[in-house]
Design a protein around this motif. Structure first.
Motif, PDB file in Angstrom:
ATOM      1  N   VAL A   1      -4.196   7.153   3.849  1.00  0.00           N
ATOM      2  CA  VAL A   1      -4.230   7.747   2.515  1.00  0.00           C
ATOM      3  C   VAL A   1      -3.501   6.850   1.521  1.00  0.00           C
ATOM      4  CG1 VAL A   1      -3.435   9.705   1.122  1.00  0.00           C
ATOM      5  CG2 VAL A   1      -4.479  10.107   3.349  1.00  0.00           C
ATOM      6  N   SER A   2      -2.340   6.337   1.915  1.00  0.00           N
ATOM      7  CA  SER A   2      -1.541   5.500   1.031  1.00  0.00           C
ATOM      8  C   SER A   2      -2.290   4.232   0.620  1.00  0.00           C
ATOM      9  CB  SER A   2      -0.220   5.127   1.702  1.00  0.00           C
ATOM     10  OG  SER A   2       0.579   4.320   0.878  1.00  0.00           O
ATOM     11  N   ALA A   3      -3.018   3.641   1.561  1.00  0.00           N
ATOM     12  CA  ALA A   3      -3.759   2.407   1.288  1.00  0.00           C
ATOM     13  C   ALA A   3      -5.145   2.680   0.742  1.00  0.00           C
ATOM     14  CB  ALA A   3      -3.873   1.573   2.562  1.00  0.00           C
ATOM     15  N   ARG A   4      -5.458   3.944   0.454  1.00  0.00           N
ATOM     16  CA  ARG A   4      -6.751   4.355  -0.075  1.00  0.00           C
ATOM     17  C   ARG A   4      -7.893   3.956   0.856  1.00  0.00           C
ATOM     18  NH1 ARG A   4      -2.542   5.390  -2.796  1.00  0.00           N
ATOM     19  NH2 ARG A   4      -2.636   5.801  -5.042  1.00  0.00           N
ATOM     20  N   GLN A   5      -7.642   4.077   2.163  1.00  0.00           N
ATOM     21  CA  GLN A   5      -8.716   3.891   3.141  1.00  0.00           C
ATOM     22  C   GLN A   5      -9.523   5.168   3.312  1.00  0.00           C
ATOM     23  OE1 GLN A   5      -6.146   2.552   6.423  1.00  0.00           O
ATOM     24  NE2 GLN A   5      -7.193   0.580   6.336  1.00  0.00           N
ATOM     25  N   CYS A   6      -8.953   6.275   2.906  1.00  0.00           N
ATOM     26  CA  CYS A   6      -9.648   7.551   2.844  1.00  0.00           C
ATOM     27  C   CYS A   6      -9.021   8.333   1.694  1.00  0.00           C
ATOM     28  CB  CYS A   6      -9.546   8.320   4.166  1.00  0.00           C
ATOM     29  SG  CYS A   6      -7.857   8.693   4.700  1.00  0.00           S
ATOM     30  N   MET A   7      -9.625   9.436   1.316  1.00  0.00           N
ATOM     31  CA  MET A   7      -9.114  10.201   0.176  1.00  0.00           C
ATOM     32  C   MET A   7      -8.026  11.191   0.592  1.00  0.00           C
ATOM     33  SD  MET A   7     -12.697  10.857  -1.822  1.00  0.00           S
ATOM     34  CE  MET A   7     -13.866   9.510  -2.013  1.00  0.00           C
TER      35      MET A   7
END
Length: 479
Positions: A198-204
């Protein structure tokens, strides 16, 4: 219990350039959403939904952009153990529903990561353990099923400490996950993969599990929002058992709004889980308010208790400063903040580890190579059991099983397990007394910021001590 340390700015300027978040879509799509002053702030879920329904983008385009991002970031982070093979197909199905004018669910187009100890029918579910390597569950966990029913798209299964036993994600049997803010540091655990993704915006958004702090602590380390619901609020059906009286499926997101929406989707009674609550599930999103509509003192009259024992020696000065700043901000919003003392607070750590280890000893006994788990060839039954477990379980899991078996053994049950249950009751009473005088209690999530990878791997007692802020809450959260 909510972990909401300062959310990373969208630029994420402190991490390597190749880990910066996807900005182009959300900058454009949120422009129209921001015109509606009554809409909840900072919600990727609602922004995506609005963009899909207004045909500004498609679910397929979103899925492709996140797959592209994964190809760039995953070699550095190792957040995921499995990526869904059906990701693009699932996105195309949503696009077809929108084209036909059909209603779509609240999570339409939302990319959701799922911790790998939560069962999924279409991807492996290993629990981060070699003993379940390549195992595929024949069903979806209830929380996963409810995400799919609302048209959420599973992007993959996230890394974790084996069976949820750990605080750094270094106890995974497959790989070590890095913190997106600093690749030399841990993301926390055991839901470190979910928090890092989530932090790396790999998923929402993502699903994790929290037994003693496994959603809240990695959320803090990775700078996202992490929520452990009350025990029974979310069905545990399909969650691999670690400590059954403590395990809870929790939510992680980049905002309180997204975390609340995800919690609403997965909450509710489940006939497959006798411990799930029958209480009505409120619409959490209806309680959100735009900052443009609130008064200058929106929390006026709210009584907040700052737990004194969480600010004593052993807590980093930076953490003390952060919690002090948060308390000051609450006062500016109208709260009355006072220190409260919980003399039994420090007893939570030993009580938790005795109870959790004891329950894990019982729950993991099923993994013997005969009933469950990968089997090692042996000519004798006891050798089959011992060899399968020795090869399948990692050192952290083996140690906790031995600790729990010892605490439950004849001659030690009263001295350890029974006494820990009495301490649990004592801690619950002390918190209840504090909440009789306060609306909420606040504390740091951990005594320090994220530490270096490998820094505490060979010092389990120091690692366990890092859970002191969160374990007491786990001992008393019941619906």
């Amino acid at each position: 219990m909510l972990s909401t340390l300062q959310q990373p700015p969208r630029s994420l300027s402190r991490i390597p350039l190749h880990l910066k978040p996807l900005r182009s879509f959300f900058t454009v799509a949120s422009a129209s959403a921001s015109q509606d002053q009554s809409s909840p702030p900072s919600s990727q879920i609602l922004t995506v939904r609005q963009a899909l329904l207004s045909r500004q983008t498609t679910a397929t385009q979103l899925a492709e952009s996140y797959l592209s991002r994964l190809s760039l970031t995953e070699p550095h982070l190792h957040s995921f153990l499995h990526i869904s093979d059906s990701l693009l197909r699932d996105a195309q199905l949503i696009d077809r529903k929108i084209e036909r004018g059909e209603d779509v669910g609240l999570l339409a187009g939302v990319l959701v990561g799922v911790k790998d100890n939560i069962c999924t029918a279409d991807m492996p579910s290993t629990g981060g353990s070699r003993i379940l390597e390549n195992y595929k569950a024949p069903f979806d966990a209830t929380a996963v099923r409810r995400v799919k029913e609302k048209d959420g798209i599973l992007i993959g299964k996230t890394n974790l400490d084996e069976f949820g036993m750990g605080s750094t994600t270094e106890a995974s049997s497959f790989q070590v996950t890095a913190n997106p803010w600093d690749l030399s540091r841990v993301p926390g655990g055991s839901s470190g993969g979910s928090a890092a993704a989530v932090s790396a915006r790999q998923c929402m958004v993502s699903l994790g599990s929290d037994t003693g702090g496994s959603v809240r602590q990695p959320a803090s380390f990775c700078g996202v929002v992490g929520l452990k619901p009350t025990y029974g609020r979310v069905s545990r059906f399909g969650l691999m058992a670690y400590a059954s009286s403590l395990d809870v499926i929790g939510c992680l997101g980049t905002s309180v709004a997204d975390t609340g929406i995800l919690l609403h989707v997965i909450s509710g009674h489940d006939r497959f889980d006798a411990t799930s609550s029958n209480r009505e599930v409120p619409d959490f999103s209806s309680q959100f308010a735009s900052i443009n509509l609130v008064e200058s003192k929106p929390l006026k009259g709210l009584k907040v208790g700052l737990i004194h024992e969480t600010l004593e020696d052993g807590v980093d000065n930076g953490v003390k400063s952060a919690i002090s700043g948060a308390a000051t901000h609450l006062e500016e919003l109208g709260c009355t903040v006072t220190e409260v003392s919980l003399p039994s607070f420090s007893l939570g750590l030993p009580a938790y580890y005795i109870l959790a280890s004891s329950e894990s000893s019982s729950n993991l006994s099923r993994y013997d190579g005969a009933r469950y788990g990968n089997q090692v060839f042996a000519e004798e039954l006891n050798a089959l059991y011992s060899d399968s477990r020795a090869k399948g379980f990692g050192p952290e899991v083996q140690m906790r099983i031995l600790m729990g078996t010892y605490a439950l053994s004849a001659g030690y049950y009263d001295a350890y397990y029974k006494r820990a249950q009495k301490v649990r009751t004592l801690i619950r009473k002390s918190f209840k007394d504090a909440l009789d005088d306060n609306d909420i209690l606040i504390s740091p999530v951990a005594p320090s910021a994220a530490y270096k990878i490998g820094e505490k791997k060979n010092d389990p007692l120091a690692m366990y001590a890092g859970d002191i802020m969160t374990v007491s809450i786990s001992l008393l959260l019941y619906a």
